[in-house]
Scaffold this active site. Structure first.
Site, PDB file in Angstrom:
ATOM      1  N   CYS A 166      32.817  44.092  47.407  1.00 33.96           N
ATOM      2  CA  CYS A 166      31.939  43.595  46.341  1.00 33.96           C
ATOM      3  C   CYS A 166      30.835  44.634  46.141  1.00 33.96           C
ATOM      4  O   CYS A 166      30.373  45.246  47.107  1.00 33.96           O
ATOM      5  CB  CYS A 166      31.351  42.254  46.745  1.00 33.96           C
ATOM      6  SG  CYS A 166      30.087  41.680  45.592  1.00 33.96           S
ATOM      7  N   CYS A 197      31.026  36.692  47.244  1.00 29.88           N
ATOM      8  CA  CYS A 197      30.659  38.002  47.779  1.00 29.88           C
ATOM      9  C   CYS A 197      30.593  37.852  49.295  1.00 29.88           C
ATOM     10  O   CYS A 197      29.866  36.985  49.791  1.00 29.88           O
ATOM     11  CB  CYS A 197      29.297  38.385  47.201  1.00 29.88           C
ATOM     12  SG  CYS A 197      28.402  39.559  48.217  1.00 29.88           S
ATOM     13  N   GLU A 221      52.428  32.754  57.082  1.00 25.35           N
ATOM     14  CA  GLU A 221      52.935  32.434  55.749  1.00 25.35           C
ATOM     15  C   GLU A 221      54.104  33.348  55.421  1.00 25.35           C
ATOM     16  O   GLU A 221      54.057  34.553  55.700  1.00 25.35           O
ATOM     17  CB  GLU A 221      51.887  32.726  54.664  1.00 25.35           C
ATOM     18  CG  GLU A 221      50.822  31.709  54.499  1.00 25.35           C
ATOM     19  CD  GLU A 221      49.926  32.084  53.319  1.00 25.35           C
ATOM     20  OE1 GLU A 221      50.408  32.712  52.367  1.00 25.35           O
ATOM     21  OE2 GLU A 221      48.738  31.755  53.388  1.00 25.35           O
ATOM     22  N   LYS A 234      52.625  26.754  40.747  1.00 20.46           N
ATOM     23  CA  LYS A 234      53.663  25.720  40.561  1.00 20.46           C
ATOM     24  C   LYS A 234      55.066  26.314  40.555  1.00 20.46           C
ATOM     25  O   LYS A 234      56.036  25.598  40.770  1.00 20.46           O
ATOM     26  CB  LYS A 234      53.413  24.897  39.295  1.00 20.46           C
ATOM     27  CG  LYS A 234      53.339  25.690  38.011  1.00 20.46           C
ATOM     28  CD  LYS A 234      53.036  24.755  36.840  1.00 20.46           C
ATOM     29  CE  LYS A 234      52.712  25.551  35.585  1.00 20.46           C
ATOM     30  NZ  LYS A 234      51.444  26.335  35.746  1.00 20.46           N
ATOM     31  N   ASN A 251      40.912  32.337  54.626  1.00 17.42           N
ATOM     32  CA  ASN A 251      42.321  32.587  54.275  1.00 17.42           C
ATOM     33  C   ASN A 251      42.435  33.972  53.660  1.00 17.42           C
ATOM     34  O   ASN A 251      41.723  34.284  52.698  1.00 17.42           O
ATOM     35  CB  ASN A 251      42.852  31.566  53.267  1.00 17.42           C
ATOM     36  CG  ASN A 251      44.356  31.680  53.089  1.00 17.42           C
ATOM     37  OD1 ASN A 251      45.109  31.421  54.019  1.00 17.42           O
ATOM     38  ND2 ASN A 251      44.801  32.104  51.916  1.00 17.42           N
ATOM     39  N   GLU A 252      43.282  34.776  54.245  1.00 16.92           N
ATOM     40  CA  GLU A 252      43.548  36.116  53.701  1.00 16.92           C
ATOM     41  C   GLU A 252      42.275  36.806  53.202  1.00 16.92           C
ATOM     42  O   GLU A 252      42.169  37.177  52.029  1.00 16.92           O
ATOM     43  CB  GLU A 252      44.585  36.043  52.581  1.00 16.92           C
ATOM     44  CG  GLU A 252      45.980  35.768  53.082  1.00 16.92           C
ATOM     45  CD  GLU A 252      47.076  36.054  52.043  1.00 16.92           C
ATOM     46  OE1 GLU A 252      46.758  36.164  50.848  1.00 16.92           O
ATOM     47  OE2 GLU A 252      48.233  36.158  52.453  1.00 16.92           O
ATOM     48  N   ARG A 287      40.201  31.749  42.927  1.00 17.42           N
ATOM     49  CA  ARG A 287      39.848  31.495  44.325  1.00 17.42           C
ATOM     50  C   ARG A 287      39.218  32.753  44.907  1.00 17.42           C
ATOM     51  O   ARG A 287      39.166  33.781  44.247  1.00 17.42           O
ATOM     52  CB  ARG A 287      41.079  31.064  45.125  1.00 17.42           C
ATOM     53  CG  ARG A 287      42.132  32.137  45.219  1.00 17.42           C
ATOM     54  CD  ARG A 287      43.301  31.722  46.087  1.00 17.42           C
ATOM     55  NE  ARG A 287      44.335  32.755  46.049  1.00 17.42           N
ATOM     56  CZ  ARG A 287      45.516  32.640  46.636  1.00 17.42           C
ATOM     57  NH1 ARG A 287      45.812  31.559  47.309  1.00 17.42           N
ATOM     58  NH2 ARG A 287      46.396  33.620  46.559  1.00 17.42           N
TER      59      ARG A 287
HETATM   60  C1  GLA Z   1      48.890  34.066  49.874  1.00 21.14           C
HETATM   61  C2  GLA Z   1      47.930  32.901  50.073  1.00 21.14           C
HETATM   62  C3  GLA Z   1      48.549  31.557  49.829  1.00 21.14           C
HETATM   63  C4  GLA Z   1      49.437  31.605  48.613  1.00 21.14           C
HETATM   64  C5  GLA Z   1      50.484  32.668  48.812  1.00 21.14           C
HETATM   65  C6  GLA Z   1      51.483  32.730  47.695  1.00 21.14           C
HETATM   66  O1  GLA Z   1      49.568  34.428  50.980  1.00 21.14           O
HETATM   67  O2  GLA Z   1      47.353  32.912  51.352  1.00 21.14           O
HETATM   68  O3  GLA Z   1      47.513  30.614  49.668  1.00 21.14           O
HETATM   69  O4  GLA Z   1      48.673  31.873  47.493  1.00 21.14           O
HETATM   70  O5  GLA Z   1      49.848  33.905  48.878  1.00 21.14           O
HETATM   71  O6  GLA Z   1      52.442  33.733  47.906  1.00 21.14           O
END
Ligand code: GLA
Length: 653
Positions: free
Chosen positions: A151, A108, A299, A348, A142-143, A104
């Site tokens: 890059c 770049c 998260e 998983k 995301n993050e 994922r």
């Molecule tokens: C990150 C990601 C999530 C997941 C978690 C697992 O925080 O944003 O998608 O992969 O890690 O700990």
């Protein structure tokens, strides 16, 4: 209401399971999910071919169940068809290796192709769900910067040159900023400039520093590309993006947060580490301080993660305690990664609110229990944390400090945590703020190792101390300017008048060195020492052994109406900061048993004292006045609280 829920990845599950999800969410007190983070390939299986029908059902189902959606923009993992058609969007490492798809974040950040496709997807998504009753907030990307911190491809190189032209204007100015006279690095045209790729030895430090800035800005531009679409199509829907915890330093949060409506953070303290909550606490104080408003824990793990070498589940009560810690330190939302544990894929073995074992599991019972508990304290949301102490924190200084070819390899985060931990342990609430912040509201400002320091920061600190503030500065601070050029005239040149001293030489320490304090007590210093010449400062402690025996190690200088301390080594910071705190009139929230964290969230009418027992023994905490514990019996004020190991109390007073 404290929002409660998880990442929701519905593409893994049949309609039947999704129907069950809605029932279980109600049982678990879920009020918000962040949905669709990795759904791009599912909603656009082929270029330009949209398949949103199933996601419409998900959104409608959630709306019907009263669950708000923090809708992800789905751009965190582009589908294979995109990198197949445009392999140039794949990121390249500093050593020239182009990374493959199949995991994922395989883009770049500077790629115009990636950005255009992301923009197209976000336009489609925003127009489709504008006005949808479930849409409560946007979760962009995301993050950012989690896997791809920078890059080094040719597209990035071109973007870097554009960024540099905007920053410096002329090639002459760039040559001056980067001190390219050194090692014959002078550039004659912009085209010659490259990212700091793997080179025979230390690449130019100012170039490396600018590459950190540029890389944070390149990721920010991805965020802004999407943010602009969202502002246009769904004005009024708040926007956030989730920062990775402080384990990595890719993004300068201070340049990002002005563009967000809420700041959010992901936090994964290691259950095997008995002090992990202290590092988490530092990150929470920092994320809260960026905007001075409640933030979102977007998260955390309900139990074990899958990405450490050994992954411990969270023992009973630890998930609840960690969640309440985030709330105590200003979070208005607690979400998990993720709702339902997938049976396949790389995660998983990562825990989820609904584990492989389903509803009849400890994790579901504990997370559902917390959801029900949070529903009983809606009044906490929107209340604020107040601090008398500020710790300065700055990304360019972090990047600069950890460049190569220094007197010693110091670690920025480790240094910050060393200064933060004694304050945390003493229940002294801290903000962690940018150096440009107005400091006048703080009784004490701590500056751990701010290697790179702009003249404006020095001016800010000078005004703060002159106006009566108490300041603690630790070693190797104020050494270079924003171009990584050493200030001349004796270190730390911009702060010398405030501190009343001059540092002549740096003597990094291999072993601890003895210290003798002026009051006759002794101690030791680690990490670092310096040859200090006082210029008006009082010597509080001197080195006892080694080459610097007899020379000043810790000083105190009255400047204007305030006081500036200097630590030329790392002493046992608890007693030193304790003395400074009492001089500055800083008092703890509560003088409780060791291991109990105490924080107050202030509302307009009430204050809430939150007590968290991070220890492994039961404790009794005496309260300053009678107050009811909202988590046990809101109708009965108590004078003392008994906290089980990992116990929590919320006292309203
Ligand atoms: C990150 C990601 C999530 C997941 C978690 C697992 O925080 O944003 O998608 O992969 O890690 O700990």
């Amino acid at each position: 209401m404290i929002r409660y829920g998880a990442d929701y990845n519905p593409e893994h599950w049949s309609e039947e399971v999704r129907r069950e999800d809605l029932k279980l969410m109600a049982e678990a007190g879920v009020t918000m999910v962040t949905a669709g983070i990795y759904s791009w390939a599912a909603v656009e299986p082929r270029p330009g071919e949209w398949d949103f029908g199933w996601f419409d059902d998900v959104m409608d189902g959630l709306a019907g169940a009263g669950v708000q959606v923090c809708l992800a923009t789905m751009t965190a993992s582009p589908p294979p068809w995109l990198s197949h058609a445009h392999p140039e969007i794949l990121p390249v490492r500093a050593d020239g290796v182009r990374l493959s798809p199949g995991a994922r974040q395989q883009f770049c950040p500077s790629s115009p192709v990636y950005r255009a496709h992301a923009e197209r997807l976000v336009s489609e998504l925003a127009s489709r769900y504008a006005g949808h009753p479930a849409l409560a907030m946007w979760h962009v990307g995301n993050e950012y910067g989690c896997h791809i911190r920078a890059c080094y491809c040719d597209v990035s190189a071109e973007d870097f040159r554009r960024w540099l032209r905007e920053r410096y204007g002329t090639i002459g100015e760039l040559n001056s900023a980067w001190t390219t006279t050194f090692w014959s690095q002078r550039y004659s045209t912009w085209d010659e400039i490259l990212p700091p790729r793997v080179a025979p030895t230390f690449p130019n430090p100012a170039q490396q520093l600018d590459y950190h800035r540029f890389s944070s800005d390149a990721a920010l531009e991805c965020f802004l590309t999407e943010q602009r679409v969202l502002r246009r199509v769904t004005p009024g829907v708040p926007i956030t993006t989730n920062f990775v915890g402080l384990v990595q330093k890719a993004l300068d949060w201070h340049t990002w947060t002005p563009h967000e409506d809420f700041v959010s953070l992901d936090s994964y303290p290691d259950p095997y580490d008995p002090r992990a909550h202290v590092e988490a606490a530092f990150a929470y104080d920092l994320v809260r301080s960026t905007k001075d408003q409640p933030w979102l824990l977007l998260e955390q793990a309900p139990s074990a993660v899958n990405w450490r070498p050994r992954n411990s589940p969270k023992p009973p009560g630890a998930m609840r305690l960690g969640s309440w810690q985030a709330i105590a330190q200003g979070a208005d939302a607690v979400l998990f990664f993720q709702w339902r544990q997938t049976s396949g894929g790389a995660e998983k073995f990562h825990s989820a609110m609904v584990p492989h074992g389903g509803r009849d599991t400890r994790t579901f019972r504990e997370t559902a229990g917390l959801g029900q508990e949070l529903a009983r304290v809606p009044e906490l949301a929107g209340t604020r944390v107040r601090a008398d102490v500020a710790i300065l924190h700055d990304w360019p200084s972090w990047w600069g400090l950890e460049l190569d070819s220094h007197p010693a390899q110091l670690e920025y985060l480790e240094t910050h945590l060393a200064h933060y931990a004694p304050l945390f342990d003493a229940n002294i609430t801290c903000d962690v703020v940018h150096p440009s912040r107005d400091l006048s509201r703080y009784k004490l400002v701590v500056v751990p190792n701010l290697y790179l320091l702009e003249q404006e920061t020095a001016d800010n600190l000078r005004a703060y101390v002159a106006g009566g503030g108490h300041l603690v500065v630790s070693y190797f601070t104020g050494i270079v300017d924003g171009r990584d050029r050493a200030y001349l005239g004796g270190h730390p040149a911009p702060l010398r008048d405030i501190l009343g001293l001059r540092v002549d030489e740096f003597w990094p320490l291999e072993d601890a060195v003895d210290l003798r304090f002026a009051d006759g007590t002794t101690g030791s210093g680690t990490n670092w020492s310096e040859w200090i010449e006082t210029e008006g400062a009082e010597v509080i402690a001197s080195f006892e052994g080694g080459e610097l025996a007899g020379r000043p190690a810790i000083t105190r200088h009255v400047f204007g109406d305030g006081v500036a301390w200097y630590l030329g080594t790392r002493p046992d910071l608890g007693p030193v900061l304790g003395r400074v705190c009492s001089e500055a009139g800083v008092s703890p929230v509560l003088d409780g048993p060791p291991g109990v964290q105490a924080v107050v969230r202030h509302g307009e009418e009430s204050a809430y004292l939150i007590l968290l027992n991070h220890g492994t023994e039961p404790v009794t905490v005496d309260l300053p006045h009678a107050a009811p514990d909202l988590l046990t019996d809101p109708s009965r004020p108590v004078r003392e609280v008994r906290l089980a190991p990992r116990g929590v109390a919320v006292l309203k007073g």
